[in-house]
Scaffold this motif. Structure first.
Motif, short mmCIF file in Angstrom:
data_model
loop_
_atom_site.label_atom_id
_atom_site.label_comp_id
_atom_site.label_asym_id
_atom_site.label_seq_id
_atom_site.Cartn_x
_atom_site.Cartn_y
_atom_site.Cartn_z
N THR A 3 0.84 -1.21 0.00
CA THR A 3 0.00 0.00 0.00
C THR A 3 0.87 1.26 0.00
OG1 THR A 3 -1.72 -1.16 1.21
CG2 THR A 3 -1.82 1.24 1.19
N GLU A 4 1.95 1.23 0.79
CA GLU A 4 2.86 2.38 0.87
C GLU A 4 3.54 2.61 -0.48
OE1 GLU A 4 6.90 3.82 3.25
OE2 GLU A 4 5.78 2.07 3.91
N ALA A 5 3.96 1.52 -1.13
CA ALA A 5 4.60 1.64 -2.44
C ALA A 5 3.63 2.21 -3.46
CB ALA A 5 5.12 0.27 -2.90
N ALA A 6 2.38 1.76 -3.40
CA ALA A 6 1.37 2.27 -4.33
C ALA A 6 1.13 3.75 -4.10
CB ALA A 6 0.08 1.48 -4.18
N SER A 7 1.11 4.13 -2.81
CA SER A 7 0.90 5.54 -2.48
C SER A 7 2.04 6.40 -3.00
CB SER A 7 0.78 5.69 -0.96
OG SER A 7 0.67 7.06 -0.61
N GLN A 8 3.27 5.93 -2.83
CA GLN A 8 4.43 6.66 -3.34
C GLN A 8 4.38 6.77 -4.86
OE1 GLN A 8 7.99 4.78 -1.87
NE2 GLN A 8 7.76 5.65 0.20
N SER A 9 3.95 5.69 -5.50
CA SER A 9 3.84 5.70 -6.96
C SER A 9 2.81 6.72 -7.42
CB SER A 9 3.47 4.31 -7.47
OG SER A 9 3.28 4.32 -8.87
N THR A 11 1.87 9.38 -5.77
CA THR A 11 2.42 10.72 -5.49
C THR A 11 3.40 11.13 -6.58
OG1 THR A 11 2.19 10.42 -3.10
CG2 THR A 11 3.75 12.11 -3.85
N TYR A 12 4.24 10.17 -6.96
CA TYR A 12 5.24 10.49 -8.00
C TYR A 12 4.55 10.83 -9.31
CZ TYR A 12 9.19 10.35 -11.14
OH TYR A 12 10.14 10.69 -12.08
N GLN A 13 3.51 10.11 -9.68
CA GLN A 13 2.83 10.37 -10.94
C GLN A 13 2.12 11.73 -10.91
OE1 GLN A 13 3.27 8.67 -13.71
NE2 GLN A 13 4.65 7.35 -12.52
N GLU A 14 1.54 12.08 -9.77
CA GLU A 14 0.90 13.40 -9.65
C GLU A 14 1.96 14.51 -9.73
OE1 GLU A 14 -1.16 13.25 -5.96
OE2 GLU A 14 -2.56 11.67 -6.62
N PHE A 15 3.07 14.28 -9.06
CA PHE A 15 4.21 15.21 -9.12
C PHE A 15 4.69 15.37 -10.56
CE2 PHE A 15 8.92 14.74 -9.41
CZ PHE A 15 9.31 16.03 -9.04
N ASP A 73 8.45 17.06 -0.46
CA ASP A 73 8.59 16.53 0.90
C ASP A 73 8.20 15.06 0.96
OD1 ASP A 73 9.46 18.93 1.92
OD2 ASP A 73 7.50 19.53 2.74
N ASP A 74 7.10 14.73 0.30
CA ASP A 74 6.61 13.34 0.33
C ASP A 74 7.59 12.38 -0.37
OD1 ASP A 74 4.38 14.22 1.65
OD2 ASP A 74 3.08 14.21 -0.12
N LEU A 75 8.32 12.90 -1.35
CA LEU A 75 9.22 12.04 -2.14
C LEU A 75 10.65 12.04 -1.61
CD1 LEU A 75 7.91 13.00 -5.70
CD2 LEU A 75 7.55 10.81 -4.53
N GLU A 76 10.88 12.79 -0.53
CA GLU A 76 12.24 12.94 0.01
C GLU A 76 12.90 11.58 0.28
OE1 GLU A 76 15.68 14.65 1.30
OE2 GLU A 76 13.97 15.84 0.64
N GLN A 84 13.90 8.37 -11.50
CA GLN A 84 12.95 9.13 -10.69
C GLN A 84 13.68 10.02 -9.68
OE1 GLN A 84 10.77 5.74 -9.24
NE2 GLN A 84 9.10 6.02 -10.73
N GLN A 85 14.73 9.50 -9.08
CA GLN A 85 15.54 10.29 -8.16
C GLN A 85 16.13 11.51 -8.86
OE1 GLN A 85 18.49 7.84 -6.19
NE2 GLN A 85 16.97 6.27 -5.70
#
Length: 519
Positions: A3-9, A11-15, A73-76, A84-85
């Motif tokens: 779930t955390e990985a999906a959330s990060q993904s 966030t990254y796509q919205e970013f 901040d979320d992607l830090e 991606q980095q």
């Protein structure tokens, strides 16, 4: 965990969607700038300045928004791959700088620069620096404010330089320019003391150029500009320019702009100097071929954007100097040129090679300079604009200081502002800190060319046969395709196996001009 990985993904796509919006706004600005310099009606400036100002403000607001800050901040500490980095790194750097600059200042800089272009153009045409001086003074003041907002404790010129080359550092630029001054000044002196006279195949009489007619007006001059444009298209065909994604136009100051889907080049024509238009066109082709080599799939993200101006200039200088000014290139291209200009039928490839590499004792124009004295032109600009930004030089004194430095470094003195401090367009754009990247790019071009030959073998035969695919592919694989994945020095190490160095350039010009002038 999943779930955390999906959330990060997510966030990254919205970013990334926001990053693409910012990039597309910038691309639109680029097209409007291109139009202003190439096609816009003379009276279009009032509207264009507002349009560019609005787009600058929009881009700034998107980049500095609370939403962008939250994404960063979320992607830090997110679990991102290397690409991606790199995207996050590049956007974070721009975000941190931009958030320190008020939107109103960004708008004012953009609007002032847009209005400055026709003022600079008029001043140059009228040979009157005083026409441009008030605008230049305003731009200097605005850019000082900009630098102070970003880092009030830093050298303001260093802050501005980092807009164009964020990773090599101003100290590297200063060390490189100092090395070039130390190495090239005695080499230029040795060339000037040489008894060798290089060929001058383009110094034909007006009568010869017009087919024997004494009336050269109707022929367009010694080398007709319309025919020169056909020749410029010939050279772009020869080098492999992708016309489906590009175009050629004229501009007062040649430039290239665009994306991997639309990379445009401009040049200019002098009836007395067809070689100048060709080398200018090849130079801008180098910029365009870098842009076109960026990966399509990463368009509008840092992975699909060029790695700043040192690398960009390395591509233009590599194609212009290591290819376009080489003897093998003229063994290939001279017959094409002779078809367009039969008055050159008696010229040999060696003649044109020598003409393309003549060290000129009286040239005042940077874009017409040879490979050796070119860097003294850069040193002059570097020192003048550093003093301007530092507040150690008043704008009204620029022409005299400029002329004094030309006399000191090049042994020549401009008679007019047009051939002196008004010759370049950069300051009208507010582009202070840009000029050192020309020399940094020239140095890197030699380093990359040597690395390409280490991998591919000697390139002379390929150039002589008009086979440029291997060089294109090597540059795409080792430079273009990476976009901003690496920082500048990391990219140089990946491509060449060593850090950025001037050694290759010094060796290249010493050998080349030693041969030409029998030193």
């Amino acid at each position: 965990m999943a779930t955390e990985a999906a959330s990060q993904s997510d966030t990254y796509q919205e970013f990334l969607a926001t990053v693409k919006r910012i990039s597309n706004v910038g691309s639109a600005q680029g097209l409007l700038n291109w139009d202003q310099e190439v096609m816009m009606p003379e009276e279009g400036t009032p509207a264009r300045s507002q349009q560019l100002s609005a787009l600058s403000a929009l881009s700034h607001e998107l980049l500095t928004s609370d939403e962008m800050a939250q994404y960063l901040d979320d992607l830090e500490d997110a679990d991102l791959d290397a690409g991606q980095q790199a995207v996050v790194r590049e956007v974070r750097r721009k975000h941190e700088r931009a958030t320190r600059v008020p939107t109103e200042l960004v708008e004012e800089i953009s609007q002032t620069a847009a209005e400055a272009h026709p003022t600079w153009k008029e001043a140059r045409e009228e040979d009157d620096f005083s026409t441009f001086a008030p605008t230049l003074e305003k731009l200097v003041d605005l850019k000082r404010q900009y630098a102070e907002h970003i880092d009030p404790d830093a050298d303001p010129y260093e802050v501005l330089f980092e807009d164009y080359e964020p990773y090599l550092g101003l100290d590297t630029a200063e060390e490189t320019l100092e090395r070039l001054r130390e190495e090239l000044v005695p080499l230029v002196e040795a060339v000037r003391e040489s008894d060798v006279d290089l060929a001058t195949p383009f110094e034909v009489s007006a009568s010869e150029a017009s087919g024997g007619s004494e009336d050269v007006t109707s022929s367009g001059g010694e080398f007709d500009p319309d025919t020169q444009e056909e020749l410029a298209r010939d050279v772009l065909d020869t080098l492999g320019y992708d016309w489906d994604r590009g175009r050629l136009d004229t501009a007062p100051h040649p430039f290239s702009t665009g994306t991997q889907f639309d990379a445009r080049v401009t040049t200019r024509f002098n009836p007395a100097d067809p070689l100048g238009a060709l080398t200018s066109t090849i130079h801008e082709f180098g910029h365009a071929t870098y842009t076109l080599g960026l990966p399509d799939e990463h368009y509008a993200t840092p992975l699909g954007e060029s790695r700043d101006l040192t690398v960009h200039e390395s591509q233009s200088r590599l194609w212009e100097n290591h290819v376009g000014r080489s003897l093998p290139f003229w063994e290939r291209f001279l017959p094409v040129m002779q078809e367009r200009f039969p008055q050159l039928d008696d010229a040999t490839p060696r003649d044109v090679y020598e003409a393309a590499n003549t060290v000129k004792e009286d040239n005042l124009i940077r874009v017409e300079a040879d490979e050796l004295t070119y860097h003294m032109h850069i040193v002059v600009r570097f020192e003048v604009e550093r003093e301007l930004i530092a507040g150690d030089l008043d704008v009204e004194d620029v022409p005299e200081v400029w002329n004094d430095k030309y006399e000191e470094y090049l042994g020549i003195r401009p008679d007019t502002d047009a051939e002196g401090c008004l010759q370049d367009i950069h300051w009208s754009h507010g582009s202070f800190g840009y000029f050192p990247t020309y020399s940094l790019g020239s140095v890197l071009a030699a380093q990359l060319y040597d690395a390409a030959e280490d991998d591919l073998g000697d390139l002379d035969d390929r150039i002589r046969e008009g086979e440029f695919d291997d060089l294109h592919e090597w540059l795409t694989e080792n430079v273009h395709q990476h976009g901003c994945l690496y920082t500048t020095d990391d990219l140089v190490r990946e491509a060449t196996g060593e850090s950025f160095t001037a050694d290759h350039f010094v060796d290249y010009v010493t050998e080349k001009y030693g041969d030409l002038y029998d030193l």
